[in-house]
Scaffold this motif. Structure first.
Motif, PDB file in Angstrom:
ATOM      1  N   VAL A  74     -40.896  75.782  22.773  1.00 43.66           N
ATOM      2  CA  VAL A  74     -42.236  75.541  22.218  1.00 43.66           C
ATOM      3  C   VAL A  74     -43.296  75.986  23.220  1.00 43.66           C
ATOM      4  CG1 VAL A  74     -43.868  73.787  21.427  1.00 43.66           C
ATOM      5  CG2 VAL A  74     -41.476  73.642  20.736  1.00 43.66           C
ATOM      6  N   ILE A  75     -43.085  75.672  24.470  1.00 40.67           N
ATOM      7  CA  ILE A  75     -44.042  76.057  25.513  1.00 40.67           C
ATOM      8  C   ILE A  75     -44.122  77.570  25.643  1.00 40.67           C
ATOM      9  CG2 ILE A  75     -44.461  75.998  28.013  1.00 40.67           C
ATOM     10  CD1 ILE A  75     -43.462  73.118  27.982  1.00 40.67           C
ATOM     11  N   ALA A  76     -42.966  78.253  25.528  1.00 37.63           N
ATOM     12  CA  ALA A  76     -42.970  79.714  25.597  1.00 37.63           C
ATOM     13  C   ALA A  76     -43.827  80.308  24.486  1.00 37.63           C
ATOM     14  CB  ALA A  76     -41.546  80.245  25.512  1.00 37.63           C
ATOM     15  N   GLY A  77     -43.663  79.784  23.267  1.00 39.77           N
ATOM     16  CA  GLY A  77     -44.470  80.261  22.149  1.00 39.77           C
ATOM     17  C   GLY A  77     -45.952  80.012  22.347  1.00 39.77           C
ATOM     18  N   GLU A  78     -46.274  78.857  22.899  1.00 36.22           N
ATOM     19  CA  GLU A  78     -47.680  78.544  23.157  1.00 36.22           C
ATOM     20  C   GLU A  78     -48.267  79.471  24.217  1.00 36.22           C
ATOM     21  OE1 GLU A  78     -47.715  73.747  22.092  1.00 36.22           O
ATOM     22  OE2 GLU A  78     -47.520  74.397  24.184  1.00 36.22           O
ATOM     23  N   LEU A 130     -43.060  89.054  15.169  1.00 37.76           N
ATOM     24  CA  LEU A 130     -41.635  89.369  15.089  1.00 37.76           C
ATOM     25  C   LEU A 130     -40.846  88.148  15.527  1.00 37.76           C
ATOM     26  CD1 LEU A 130     -41.983  92.889  16.670  1.00 37.76           C
ATOM     27  CD2 LEU A 130     -41.077  92.466  14.361  1.00 37.76           C
ATOM     28  N   GLU A 131     -39.950  87.664  14.648  1.00 38.82           N
ATOM     29  CA  GLU A 131     -39.214  86.430  14.914  1.00 38.82           C
ATOM     30  C   GLU A 131     -37.753  86.694  15.260  1.00 38.82           C
ATOM     31  OE1 GLU A 131     -40.515  82.736  13.073  1.00 38.82           O
ATOM     32  OE2 GLU A 131     -40.871  83.933  11.272  1.00 38.82           O
ATOM     33  N   GLY A 132     -37.160  85.713  15.954  1.00 37.87           N
ATOM     34  CA  GLY A 132     -35.732  85.748  16.232  1.00 37.87           C
ATOM     35  C   GLY A 132     -34.937  85.371  15.000  1.00 37.87           C
ATOM     36  N   PRO A 133     -33.604  85.271  15.113  1.00 39.64           N
ATOM     37  CA  PRO A 133     -32.772  84.871  13.972  1.00 39.64           C
ATOM     38  C   PRO A 133     -33.233  83.527  13.409  1.00 39.64           C
ATOM     39  CG  PRO A 133     -31.410  85.635  15.793  1.00 39.64           C
ATOM     40  CD  PRO A 133     -32.797  85.516  16.332  1.00 39.64           C
ATOM     41  N   VAL A 147     -37.035  78.743  16.216  1.00 38.10           N
ATOM     42  CA  VAL A 147     -37.689  77.527  15.708  1.00 38.10           C
ATOM     43  C   VAL A 147     -38.731  77.019  16.703  1.00 38.10           C
ATOM     44  CG1 VAL A 147     -37.311  75.117  15.066  1.00 38.10           C
ATOM     45  CG2 VAL A 147     -35.695  76.870  14.303  1.00 38.10           C
ATOM     46  N   GLY A 148     -38.342  76.908  17.974  1.00 35.82           N
ATOM     47  CA  GLY A 148     -39.252  76.370  18.980  1.00 35.82           C
ATOM     48  C   GLY A 148     -40.421  77.277  19.261  1.00 35.82           C
ATOM     49  N   ARG A 149     -40.153  78.567  19.422  1.00 34.28           N
ATOM     50  CA  ARG A 149     -41.241  79.500  19.731  1.00 34.28           C
ATOM     51  C   ARG A 149     -42.197  79.629  18.555  1.00 34.28           C
ATOM     52  NH1 ARG A 149     -37.385  83.873  23.037  1.00 34.28           N
ATOM     53  NH2 ARG A 149     -36.460  82.225  24.331  1.00 34.28           N
ATOM     54  N   ARG A 150     -41.646  79.587  17.343  1.00 34.80           N
ATOM     55  CA  ARG A 150     -42.520  79.626  16.160  1.00 34.80           C
ATOM     56  C   ARG A 150     -43.439  78.411  16.135  1.00 34.80           C
ATOM     57  NH1 ARG A 150     -43.235  81.996  10.959  1.00 34.80           N
ATOM     58  NH2 ARG A 150     -45.253  81.130  10.350  1.00 34.80           N
ATOM     59  N   ALA A 165     -44.359  88.860  19.689  1.00 38.25           N
ATOM     60  CA  ALA A 165     -42.909  88.955  19.534  1.00 38.25           C
ATOM     61  C   ALA A 165     -42.266  87.755  20.206  1.00 38.25           C
ATOM     62  CB  ALA A 165     -42.387  90.253  20.156  1.00 38.25           C
ATOM     63  N   GLN A 166     -41.282  87.178  19.564  1.00 35.05           N
ATOM     64  CA  GLN A 166     -40.650  85.977  20.105  1.00 35.05           C
ATOM     65  C   GLN A 166     -39.655  86.275  21.221  1.00 35.05           C
ATOM     66  OE1 GLN A 166     -39.095  83.639  16.855  1.00 35.05           O
ATOM     67  NE2 GLN A 166     -41.133  83.107  16.102  1.00 35.05           N
ATOM     68  N   ASN A 167     -39.350  87.563  21.449  1.00 34.56           N
ATOM     69  CA  ASN A 167     -38.635  87.928  22.670  1.00 34.56           C
ATOM     70  C   ASN A 167     -39.048  89.330  23.099  1.00 34.56           C
ATOM     71  OD1 ASN A 167     -37.079  89.784  21.162  1.00 34.56           O
ATOM     72  ND2 ASN A 167     -35.167  89.196  22.161  1.00 34.56           N
ATOM     73  N   ASP A 168     -38.640  89.726  24.286  1.00 39.13           N
ATOM     74  CA  ASP A 168     -39.081  90.998  24.849  1.00 39.13           C
ATOM     75  C   ASP A 168     -38.432  92.201  24.183  1.00 39.13           C
ATOM     76  OD1 ASP A 168     -40.816  89.842  26.660  1.00 39.13           O
ATOM     77  OD2 ASP A 168     -39.355  89.799  28.294  1.00 39.13           O
TER      78      ASP A 168
END
Length: 316
Positions: free
Chosen positions: A142-146, A165-168, A175-178, A226-229
């Motif tokens: 969650v903190i990463a997404g914020e 862009l979301e992960g699986p 879920v957390g990053r979103r 993007a939720q990942n690099d």
């Protein structure tokens, strides 16, 4: 030698042998197995991305350093494969299983059953909601997404249109990053979400998705979250191909290509996730669990924001 004397010699030898064993201790120690006798299993959701590869490499290096065997199984991003591999590892009678799950719930019954049967199961990087999970080592998504979304808000001066862009779908990283992304967007209503789609942590899928969005939305796109690099780099490649080099892009993980992109200014920020620390920590805990030692239910390793100002520290 008469029988009485022979009996005395045998008894004396037994006493001396027992005394030596007590003095030197069992070869396996007070907890049972020594490290060299421990066999661990690792079921990873997929190894196409750099972060999962870095995590696996860190685990393998730590296992080798500590003299334990580590069996790695690549789930190739498929739930049924992951379930089969977890069952396979249990059949191999490994002393503990580490799982990097593709979904936060789909493996729960399998994991719970394995633990009930006597084999500890530890989660790493992606959380699993199985109630009997022995422990979890990871970082607060969650903190990463914020953090990444705050960087986007700042880059756009609080106003503009973004695509995400979301992960699986269903994996805890997604879920957390979103949730973190949504938290910051809710505080900044002038940032509009034009489109959202999973690219499954994949650079290639993100490139294709971004190409489609460019055709659909064109110059209306002001930024990419993007939720990942890996997905961030895919988006950058699609944007660069269209000459849209000034669109800010953010991601998570701090993989090498992303760090270089931050240094070069083609990516405004990434949120570093420490694969080495996660990997080393979970191996150490798995050994303890295998030996019956008590461990905590959760070990959290912080994310770290990386921008152009501090990226050189991470490129060293």
């Amino acid at each position: 030698m008469n029988k009485a004397l022979l009996l005395v010699v045998v008894l004396a030898t037994m006493v001396i042998t027992a005394a030596c064993a007590n003095e030197g201790g069992s070869a396996e120690g007070s907890e049972g197995k020594n490290d060299e006798a421990v066999k661990l299993g690792f079921q990873v959701y997929g190894l196409r991305g750099e972060y999962a590869t870095n995590l696996t490499n860190a685990m393998e290096a730590k296992a080798e350093e500590l003299g334990v065997e580590l069996v790695v199984m690549d789930g190739n991003y498929d739930v049924s494969t992951a379930i089969s591999q977890l069952t396979n590892l249990e059949t191999q009678q490994v002393d503990a299983i580490i799982v990097n799950p593709i979904d936060e719930e789909a493996l729960n019954n399998t994991v719970n059953q394995i633990v009930e049967n006597g084999t500890p199961v530890l989660g790493v990087n992606a959380f699993l909601t199985a109630e009997k999970l022995t422990t979890f080592v990871g970082s607060p998504d969650v903190i990463a997404g914020e953090e990444e979304t705050k960087q986007m808000v700042e880059a756009l001066n609080g106003k503009g249109n973004v695509v995400m862009l979301e992960g699986p779908i269903g994996q805890t990283g997604q879920v957390g990053r979103r949730k973190g992304i949504d938290n910051i967007l809710a505080e900044n209503p002038d940032i509009k979400l034009l489109a959202e789609q999973t690219a499954n942590w994949s650079r290639a899928e993100a490139l294709s998705t971004m190409e489609n969005w460019i055709q659909t939305y064109g110059d209306d796109i002001d930024g990419v979250i993007a939720q990942n690099d890996e997905m961030a780099i895919g988006a950058i490649n699609a944007l660069n191909a269209q000459g849209m080099n000034d669109i800010p892009v953010v991601g998570v993980d701090g993989v090498k290509d992303a760090l270089q992109a931050v240094k070069e200014g083609t990516m405004i920020a990434t949120v570093f996730q420490n694969a080495q620390e996660q990997g080393e920590t979970v191996i150490e805990l798995a050994i303890k669990a295998a030996k019956g030692e008590e461990i905590d239910q959760k070990y959290e390793i912080p994310f770290e924001l990386v921008t152009k100002e501090n990226v050189d520290e991470y490129l060293e």
